[in-house]
Design a protein around this motif. Structure first.
Motif, mmCIF file in Angstrom:
data_model
loop_
_atom_site.group_PDB
_atom_site.id
_atom_site.type_symbol
_atom_site.label_atom_id
_atom_site.label_comp_id
_atom_site.label_asym_id
_atom_site.label_seq_id
_atom_site.Cartn_x
_atom_site.Cartn_y
_atom_site.Cartn_z
ATOM 1 N N ARG A 50 -42.490 36.578 -44.443
ATOM 2 C CA ARG A 50 -42.702 37.032 -45.810
ATOM 3 C C ARG A 50 -42.647 38.556 -45.914
ATOM 4 N NH1 ARG A 50 -48.030 33.998 -47.465
ATOM 5 N NH2 ARG A 50 -48.642 34.944 -45.501
ATOM 6 N N ILE A 91 -50.170 40.220 -49.357
ATOM 7 C CA ILE A 91 -49.505 39.401 -50.367
ATOM 8 C C ILE A 91 -50.507 38.982 -51.440
ATOM 9 C CG2 ILE A 91 -48.358 37.167 -50.751
ATOM 10 C CD1 ILE A 91 -47.177 37.617 -47.850
ATOM 11 N N LEU A 92 -51.690 38.554 -51.039
ATOM 12 C CA LEU A 92 -52.721 38.184 -52.010
ATOM 13 C C LEU A 92 -53.120 39.375 -52.869
ATOM 14 C CD1 LEU A 92 -54.968 35.778 -49.936
ATOM 15 C CD2 LEU A 92 -53.431 35.197 -51.826
ATOM 16 N N TRP A 121 -51.175 41.915 -53.658
ATOM 17 C CA TRP A 121 -50.086 42.109 -54.608
ATOM 18 C C TRP A 121 -50.175 41.107 -55.750
ATOM 19 C CZ3 TRP A 121 -47.102 44.474 -57.571
ATOM 20 C CH2 TRP A 121 -46.101 43.812 -58.277
ATOM 21 N N TRP A 122 -50.365 39.828 -55.451
ATOM 22 C CA TRP A 122 -50.430 38.813 -56.500
ATOM 23 C C TRP A 122 -51.590 39.075 -57.455
ATOM 24 C CZ3 TRP A 122 -49.362 34.007 -52.928
ATOM 25 C CH2 TRP A 122 -47.989 33.973 -52.626
ATOM 26 N N GLN A 128 -50.560 42.136 -59.622
ATOM 27 C CA GLN A 128 -49.557 41.733 -60.608
ATOM 28 C C GLN A 128 -50.167 40.865 -61.705
ATOM 29 O OE1 GLN A 128 -45.049 40.303 -60.539
ATOM 30 N NE2 GLN A 128 -46.356 38.971 -59.363
ATOM 31 N N ALA A 129 -51.053 39.950 -61.331
ATOM 32 C CA ALA A 129 -51.653 39.043 -62.311
ATOM 33 C C ALA A 129 -52.552 39.778 -63.303
ATOM 34 C CB ALA A 129 -52.467 37.960 -61.595
ATOM 35 N N ARG A 147 -42.144 38.755 -63.224
ATOM 36 C CA ARG A 147 -42.876 38.379 -62.005
ATOM 37 C C ARG A 147 -42.019 38.622 -60.764
ATOM 38 N NH1 ARG A 147 -46.401 39.451 -64.193
ATOM 39 N NH2 ARG A 147 -47.858 38.254 -65.395
ATOM 40 N N THR A 196 -42.119 38.042 -56.610
ATOM 41 C CA THR A 196 -42.824 37.353 -55.535
ATOM 42 C C THR A 196 -43.186 38.323 -54.418
ATOM 43 O OG1 THR A 196 -41.642 35.340 -56.092
ATOM 44 C CG2 THR A 196 -42.742 35.395 -53.952
ATOM 45 N N TYR A 197 -42.198 38.974 -53.822
ATOM 46 C CA TYR A 197 -42.419 39.944 -52.752
ATOM 47 C C TYR A 197 -41.660 41.224 -53.108
ATOM 48 C CZ TYR A 197 -43.724 35.681 -50.195
ATOM 49 O OH TYR A 197 -44.289 34.506 -49.801
ATOM 50 N N TYR A 202 -37.763 35.790 -57.705
ATOM 51 C CA TYR A 202 -38.281 34.970 -56.607
ATOM 52 C C TYR A 202 -37.648 35.462 -55.316
ATOM 53 C CZ TYR A 202 -39.940 30.696 -54.296
ATOM 54 O OH TYR A 202 -40.569 29.799 -53.474
#
Length: 188
Positions: A19, A26-27, A29-30, A33-34, A70, A72-73, A92
Motif C-alpha cells: 500500500r 493510512i488510517l 490519512w483516511w 480526508q473524512a 476521495r 485512496t492513497y 482509487y
C-alpha cells in the motif's frame, strides 16, 4: 454448468500488496480526508492540495479539487498544473494515477487502478497504472479501468466506460468507450 462457486474467497490473499505506507499512516490519512475535506468550503482548494501534498501526492500549481473528491492513497497520485477534480470523484489509487496539466475530471468519475483475476479461484488482486495525458476532459460519471492511458487533448463523453487506451485528440464515448471523431479547437 455447475451451481458450485468458481471462487473460494477463503483463499484470497493480498499479503504481497504494498500500500506504500504503514497501516497507522493510512488510517491517519483516511481520518484527515473524512474530516478536513468535507468541512472545507469549495474555494479552499489550497488547503485540500496542501493536505494531499502533506500525505505524498504530487500536486501542481493552480489545481482545483472539490471537497467531496476521495483519494485512496495520495502518495500514489500525480496531478499536473491547473487541473480540476470535481465533486464525488473517486481516485482509487491502489496503483499509480498520473493526471496531466489542464485536465478536467468531472463529478462522479471513478478512476480505478484495482480489479481481480476472474480466472483465479482465489480471486487475486490485480492493479495497473492509469495515465491521463495533458488537456483531457473526462466528463461526468465515467469509469476509467486499470491500465488505461487516455491520450492528450481527448474528451471522454459522459457516463462512458473506458476499458482500453484512448488515442490523443479524439472525442470518445460509450460503454465500452470508443473514439468517435477528432477533437477540434476554435481559434480565439
Amino acid at each position: 454448468m455447475t451451481n458450485e462457486s468458481f471462487v473460494d474467497l477463503r483463499k484470497y490473499d493480498q499479503t504481497w500488496f504494498d500500500r506504500g505506507r504503514p497501516g497507522w499512516y493510512i488510517l491517519l490519512w483516511w481520518f484527515v480526508q473524512a474530516i478536513a475535506f468535507p468541512l472545507t468550503l469549495h474555494s479552499f482548494n489550497g488547503l485540500r492540495c496542501w493536505l494531499l501534498r502533506l500525505f505524498g501526492a504530487r500536486i501542481g500549481k493552480g489545481v482545483i479539487i472539490r471537497p467531496t473528491a476521495r483519494f485512496t492513497y495520495p502518495w500514489k497520485v500525480t496531478v499536473g498544473d491547473y487541473t480540476w477534480i470535481g465533486d464525488d470523484v473517486v481516485v482509487y489509487s491502489l496503483d499509480e494515477i498520473h493526471i496531466g496539466q489542464h485536465c478536467v475530471i468531472s463529478q462522479k468519475t471513478y478512476l480505478c487502478t484495482g480489479s481481480h483475476d476472474i480466472r483465479d479461484p482465489a480471486f487475486g488482486l490485480k492493479t495497473a497504472t492509469i495515465t491521463i495525458d495533458n488537456g483531457v476532459w473526462v466528463a461526468t460519471d465515467c469509469f476509467v479501468a486499470p491500465g488505461v492511458q487516455i491520450g492528450a487533448n481527448t474528451v471522454i463523453g459522459a457516463r462512458s466506460s473506458v476499458l482500453a487506451d484512448m488515442p490523443s485528440g479524439q472525442v470518445c464515448w460509450g460503454s465500452p468507450c470508443r473514439p468517435q471523431y477528432p477533437r477540434e479547437i476554435r481559434n480565439s
